[in-house]
Write a protein that holds these residues in place. Structure first.
Motif, mmCIF file in Angstrom:
data_model
loop_
_atom_site.group_PDB
_atom_site.id
_atom_site.type_symbol
_atom_site.label_atom_id
_atom_site.label_comp_id
_atom_site.label_asym_id
_atom_site.label_seq_id
_atom_site.Cartn_x
_atom_site.Cartn_y
_atom_site.Cartn_z
ATOM 1 N N ASN A 121 13.531 -3.132 -7.998
ATOM 2 C CA ASN A 121 13.063 -2.040 -8.870
ATOM 3 C C ASN A 121 11.540 -1.997 -8.984
ATOM 4 N N LYS A 122 10.858 -2.411 -7.906
ATOM 5 C CA LYS A 122 9.392 -2.454 -7.985
ATOM 6 C C LYS A 122 8.768 -1.916 -6.695
ATOM 7 N N TRP A 123 7.873 -0.940 -6.839
ATOM 8 C CA TRP A 123 7.203 -0.347 -5.685
ATOM 9 C C TRP A 123 5.721 -0.703 -5.698
ATOM 10 N N VAL A 124 5.193 -0.946 -4.500
ATOM 11 C CA VAL A 124 3.746 -1.004 -4.302
ATOM 12 C C VAL A 124 3.387 0.266 -3.548
ATOM 13 N N THR A 125 2.576 1.121 -4.145
ATOM 14 C CA THR A 125 2.288 2.426 -3.548
ATOM 15 C C THR A 125 0.911 2.904 -4.000
ATOM 16 N N ASN A 126 0.343 3.849 -3.272
ATOM 17 C CA ASN A 126 -0.976 4.366 -3.650
ATOM 18 C C ASN A 126 -0.910 5.805 -4.154
#
Ligand SMILES: [Fe+2]
Length: 353
Positions: free
Chosen positions: A186-191
């Motif tokens: 349930n965790k995103w790394v995004t810009n």
């Protein structure tokens, strides 16, 4: 002789912090509270630093993070910004674009609309443009300016340093088009998030109410965000944690209770465009009283990049440990709204009857 706890020369009168001094000098409307009902209609004033209208929203009696509301007139743009503190932007209304760059390097740009979320990489230059010639744009930004200003003690330093954080960002290399990475369930790394209002969220059983919750780490910054949604006829479990979360209501109708242990709760009613921020270790609990799912975006301080971030452990009150009055008053309100209560009555550990 100097009294204990008093520094000689200050005569016991607390002085404004560097952040408070900077806040006043900006000369824009300042809102200090725990709750703002409507960010869409919040009164703003000319903000010379931005070249557009804005206001500072400093919630929950704290100087860790704050929020800025910025409105860009139709067809116009802000002045170029760059600063040694982080900021995460949520687009309240309108559409436009932001250009980002580091000196001596090509720029990047993103196009955004209502619901988009993005975060300028630390100390890069950036400029927002309203892409509509008829309608204004309104942005809500949570920043960690207060803690960084109070650390360096000179607000203006933060706007005038040329260091390039190459470990976080290299402009002109497709940073904002880079694929988002889902690092846990349930965790995103995004810009860049195109529309947080419709983003597909993940099950989160721990917080109750059959809700959904997804976390985001953006632009290699240490500030983080999470988005949560819970169905009609339900409410989430109460919990408390460190100060600094700005909970922006994206959709739905309901209320939240805020209280310190042993005290009567304060109730705030919300809808799309409200923001609330619990104080340090203040219990808070969110109730959906409408006929549609309630969704909110919490923008807050984090610890580290999500790849290393282990999360924080809030103290939570399980349903069966609640004051039974919480469920009763919620159920009454749902009935009044013609909404079926889905959440079963808790089996209280110590039932008052
Ligand atoms: Fe919370």
């Amino acid at each position: 002789m100097v009294e204990a706890g008093r520094i000689e020369g200050q005569r016991g009168v607390p002085r404004d912090s560097p952040y408070a001094i900077w806040q006043k000098a900006e000369g824009v409307p300042l809102y200090k509270a725990s709750y703002i009902e409507n960010l869409y209609t919040l009164e703003l004033g000319p903000w010379p630093r931005l070249g557009q209208n804005g206001a500072i929203v400093n919630l929950a009696d704290q100087e860790h993070d704050d929020a800025w509301v910025i409105e860009i007139a139709p067809g116009q743009q802000t002045l170029v910004q760059h600063h040694l503190f982080e900021a995460t932007f949520y687009v309240l209304s309108g559409r436009g674009a932001t250009t980002f760059w580091q000196e001596g390097h090509p720029s990047d740009s993103v196009e955004w609309k209502r619901g988009s979320v993005f975060s300028p990489p630390l100390n890069c230059y950036y400029q927002h443009f309203n892409g509509d010639g008829q309608e204004p744009v309104r942005l809500f930004s949570v920043t960690n300016a207060p803690m960084v200003m109070n650390l360096f003690r000179e607000g203006e330093f933060l706007f005038n340093d040329s260091y390039q954080f190459k470990g976080r960002y290299e402009s002109g290399a497709g940073f904002f088009e880079a694929a988002a990475e889902k690092v846990t369930s349930n965790k995103w790394v995004t810009n860049f998030i195109g529309d947080i209002r419709t983003f597909g969220l993940d099950p989160a059983v721990g917080r109750g109410a059959g809700g959904l919750l997804t976390q985001f780490s953006m632009s290699n910054n240490s500030m983080v965000a999470h988005c949560s949604q819970f169905p009609p006829g339900t409410y989430k479990k109460a919990h408390r944690h460190n100060v600094g979360a700005h909970v922006i209501i994206l959709d739905g109708q309901g209320y939240s209770l805020l209280w310190f242990e042993g005290e009567e709760p304060t109730r705030v009613d919300w809808q799309d465009g409200s923001v609330l921020s619990p104080k340090e270790r203040e219990y808070h609990q969110h109730f959906n009283t409408g006929s549609t799912p309630a969704r909110y975006l919490a923008m807050r301080l984090g610890e580290l990049d999500a790849r290393h971030y282990r999360g924080f452990m809030p103290e939570q009150i399980e349903y069966e440990d609640e004051d039974p009055a919480i469920y009763e008053s919620y159920a009454r309100e749902c009935v009044g709204n013609g909404v079926d209560v889905v959440l079963p009555r808790p089996e209280y550990a110590v039932d008052a009857g």
